[in-house]
Scaffold this motif. Structure first.
Motif: not given
Length: 387
Positions: A341-359
């Motif tokens: 989470a402290l590395i925003p580009p890495l965070w968004h690269a890993l979490m955006t697919p997870k968030v869209l999968a949750w949708d």
């Protein structure tokens, strides 16, 4: 055997005691202590997998005592850090410890470099968060138990955050995963913005909640009955104690560690609820929080990891929380996810697919519409399309 299930929660206390010893040993031992804690959580979670066991405990009093023991443990760790930067030897503590251990802690302290003190401060921040905020989170949910509430609020005073006992219980749990909740980070926000915004909005919310309570009970806002004001005095007392032990330097170092621990809490809030959406009029379900069952995090953090069940049933004690493997899962264990989470580009690269999968897979039809609005506002869809 059953006693091992009780014993595993003492790993929490072992981590705290090792950290305290590393700070007192000074020099390279302080940096090695920080490295050891990071390796323990990050590699331990990576290598030892999940714990999905749900034992039935027959001695809940022992489990509560383990939580209460966090208060003297945190006090000891903070004392060690403040003493390590002080010019004097408060109550001849260093000489006493040297006589008992044979280690010249006074000489070691004098030889400790600035960056090694920095490692000690980072370790103290982690320990206030892990050994202070985590048990305080559990204890301040026990609003029917005055002892647990008192211990929990004193633990929170070490991070200048007694307001957490108000906003978290009466605000966050009601509005989690909605736009009304300061602790729920909307999609696209980075963690550094969230630390500031959640802190400001969370404290404002706690003040409003306490103001309503006092009005309802017919009590004056500015009075000893105001838990927000009492909490400020508790933290001020700790700053004064740090100044007594370590002078101005000790007080400043403690303040820095306390603020760092508060920021750590907001990082945890960020990763526990990032991007979630929910209609606040409907009950909270396990799918509305990010979960993890990593073994080391679970055992050494009083099952904070089983966050999805906690939000679905906030009154359930930590030892009875279920693993909820069907709930949305974090990147890994807690400390690993914090680092990401402290590395925003890495965070968004890993979490955006997870968030869209949750949708796609877990959101209700109404939540799909809320998610589509959140995605449009954050530009997530556009970001994914460019990849």
């Amino acid at each position: 055997m059953m006693f091992l299930h009780y014993l595993k929660y003492f790993l929490f206390h072992a981590v705290g005691l090792v950290s305290c010893a590393a700070i007192l040993a000074g020099g390279r031992w302080t940096a090695l202590g920080l490295a050891a804690v990071l390796v323990y959580y990050v590699l331990g979670d990576a290598l030892l997998g999940d714990d999905r066991s749900t034992p039935r405990f027959g001695l809940p009093g022992l489990l509560t005592a383990q939580l209460w023991l966090a208060l003297p443990l945190v006090a000891l760790i903070v004392f060690a850090m403040v003493w390590s930067v002080s010019a004097g030897d408060f109550l001849d503590f260093g000489r006493w410890l040297q006589q008992r251990t044979g280690h010249d802690v006074l000489a070691a302290r004098a030889a400790t470099s600035a960056w090694q003190h920095g490692a000690g401060m980072l370790l103290t921040i982690l320990m206030i968060g892990i050994c202070g905020t985590i048990p305080a989170h559990e204890l301040t949910h026990r609003t029917w138990d005055p002892v647990s509430m008192a211990v929990g609020r004193w633990l929170l005073a070490f991070s200048f955050d007694t307001n957490f006992s108000i906003e978290h219980v009466y605000g966050h749990h009601r509005y989690v995963s909605t736009t009304e909740d300061p602790a729920t980070a909307p999609r696209g926000r980075n963690v550094y913005a969230h630390i500031l915004m959640s802190t400001l909005k969370g404290n404002a919310s706690a003040w409003k909640i306490e103001k309503r309570r006092l009005r309802r009970e017919g009590r004056a806002l500015f009075s000893p009955h105001n838990a927000v004001l009492r909490g400020m005095l508790m933290s001020a007392a700790l700053v004064a104690a740090a100044g007594w032990i370590g002078g101005a330097t000790g007080a400043l170092v403690f303040c820095a560690c306390a603020l760092g621990a508060k920021a750590l809490l907001e990082i945890v809030n960020y990763m526990e609820h990032y991007g979630m959406v929910r209609n606040p009029a409907l009950p909270v379900q396990p799918r509305h929080s990010w979960n993890t069952n990593r073994r080391v995090s679970s055992w050494s953090m009083f099952n904070l990891t089983r966050h999805s069940h906690h939000h679905a049933q906030g009154e359930v004690p930590y030892q009875d929380l279920k693993p909820m493997p069907e709930a949305p899962q974090m990147i890994n264990g807690y400390l690993t996810t914090i680092i990401v989470a402290l590395i925003p580009p890495l965070w968004h690269a890993l979490m955006t697919p997870k968030v869209l999968a949750w949708d796609r897979e877990q959101a209700s039809e109404e939540e799909k519409r809320l998610a589509a609005q959140a995605n449009a506002a954050s530009g997530i869809r556009a970001l994914m399309a460019r990849r």
